[in-house]
Scaffold this motif. Structure first.
Motif, mmCIF file in Angstrom:
data_model
loop_
_atom_site.group_PDB
_atom_site.id
_atom_site.type_symbol
_atom_site.label_atom_id
_atom_site.label_comp_id
_atom_site.label_asym_id
_atom_site.label_seq_id
_atom_site.Cartn_x
_atom_site.Cartn_y
_atom_site.Cartn_z
ATOM 1 N N SER A 247 -4.600 -2.177 -0.336
ATOM 2 C CA SER A 247 -4.881 -0.745 -0.385
ATOM 3 C C SER A 247 -4.560 -0.189 -1.778
ATOM 4 O O SER A 247 -5.150 -0.620 -2.766
ATOM 5 N N GLY B 211 0.806 -1.215 0.000
ATOM 6 C CA GLY B 211 0.000 0.000 0.000
ATOM 7 C C GLY B 211 0.837 1.263 0.000
ATOM 8 O O GLY B 211 2.064 1.225 0.136
ATOM 9 N N GLY C 191 -8.279 -4.762 1.688
ATOM 10 C CA GLY C 191 -8.405 -3.379 2.141
ATOM 11 C C GLY C 191 -8.310 -2.387 1.007
ATOM 12 O O GLY C 191 -7.679 -1.334 1.139
ATOM 13 N N SER C 192 -8.970 -2.700 -0.104
ATOM 14 C CA SER C 192 -8.843 -1.855 -1.282
ATOM 15 C C SER C 192 -10.128 -1.067 -1.540
ATOM 16 O O SER C 192 -11.075 -1.115 -0.770
ATOM 17 N N ASP D 188 -12.612 -1.095 9.018
ATOM 18 C CA ASP D 188 -11.850 -0.226 8.113
ATOM 19 C C ASP D 188 -12.740 0.923 7.663
ATOM 20 O O ASP D 188 -13.795 0.702 7.060
ATOM 21 N N HIS E 227 -7.740 -1.350 9.168
ATOM 22 C CA HIS E 227 -7.132 -1.370 7.836
ATOM 23 C C HIS E 227 -5.943 -2.318 7.746
ATOM 24 O O HIS E 227 -5.724 -2.949 6.707
ATOM 25 N N TRP F 176 -5.724 3.054 11.446
ATOM 26 C CA TRP F 176 -5.211 1.879 10.743
ATOM 27 C C TRP F 176 -5.203 0.631 11.616
ATOM 28 O O TRP F 176 -5.446 -0.471 11.134
ATOM 29 N N SER G 119 -11.316 1.975 3.598
ATOM 30 C CA SER G 119 -11.683 0.973 2.588
ATOM 31 C C SER G 119 -12.692 0.023 3.228
ATOM 32 O O SER G 119 -12.385 -1.150 3.470
#
Length: 258
Positions: A88, A21, A112-113, A207, A235, A148, A210
């Protein structure tokens, strides 16, 4: 030249290429990679703008630059096809590469995108981009560590905060901002239906950048998708729950016969 590490180079299965990420490094995938089945090459590499100071490609960066770097790495390693696993920003790069080079991607895993940001979510990430540009990566990280990581993880691993801040302090501010702009302005929601490779989307239930609805949307829109929501994590799934992420990746690869 892109810095990379290859584990199990003699493995016979389809390689897995892991993309980190924004503001992170190839080390972010280390705990997951160490838990994956050793039947295929596992590749981790450093994104442009995230290398040693003075050795980064000068900004600006576009998504096409990150995709070109990835394809060049596949060519350098002699991999005609690979499974892409992106976290990410890495998940966005993996989506973009799959859309641009479908013949090179056997499977797609995003952790986590981002997909289908709402207008409010888009405004929030653009505001964070403005903060990054004005204050630099370290100042933003000081505000974001608690977004995070979960409080329980930081209590068990108090070193994680300082390690994260130390890593962010080493970044070149202009390069980080250039990469963050790509994260903040990329969303492939309208194009996901063209992805024919099997897709696994994973999100932490806490999260906020995302959130799980993005992974669920992505899984619905691609032609062959599934989504997993990991409870009790924000995250940083790769760091907090590497056992779970590795198990889900291995199961996905076996089920899809990749």
């Amino acid at each position: 030249m892109t810095a990379f590490e290859v584990s199990h180079p003699d493995g016979r299965g389809t390689p897995i290429v892991m993309i980190h990420g924004v503001g992170d490094s190839l080390q972010s995938w280390e705990e997951v990679a160490g838990r994956l089945d050793a039947d295929r090459p596992l590749v981790r590499y450093t994104l442009r703008g995230h290398g040693e100071r003075g050795h980064n490609a000068p900004p600006p960066y576009e998504m096409s630059d990150f995709v070109a770097d990835l394809i060049a790495l596949l060519d350098e390693l002699g991999f005609p096809r690979a499974i892409l696993a992106g976290f990410s920003l890495g998940g966005l790069i993996a989506q973009a590469a799959t859309l641009a080079h479908p013949d090179r991607v056997a499977g797609l895993i995003v952790v986590g995108s981002v997909a289908n940001r709402s207008e409010a979510e888009q405004q929030r990430v653009l505001e964070r981009f403005r903060e990054v540009t004005a204050s630099g990566p370290l100042a933003v990280a000081r505000q974001s560590v608690d977004r995070w990581y979960t409080p329980a993880y930081l209590a068990r691993h108090p070193e994680a905060r300082e390690q994260t801040l130390g890593r962010m302090a080493q970044l070149e501010p202009e390069c980080y901002a250039a990469a963050y702009r790509v994260l903040a302005t990329s969303d492939f929601a309208e194009h996901l239906g063209a992805i024919t490779a099997p897709v696994l989307a994973i999100a932490g239930d806490g999260d906020v950048g995302s959130p799980p609805h993005m992974s669920k949307f992505l899984a619905r829109r691609v032609q062959r998708g599934s989504a997993i929501v990991v409870p009790g994590v924000k995250h940083q799934l790769l760091q907090e729950t590497p056992d779970t992420i590795a198990k889900e990746i291995d199961q996905f690869v076996r089920t899809q016969e990749l």
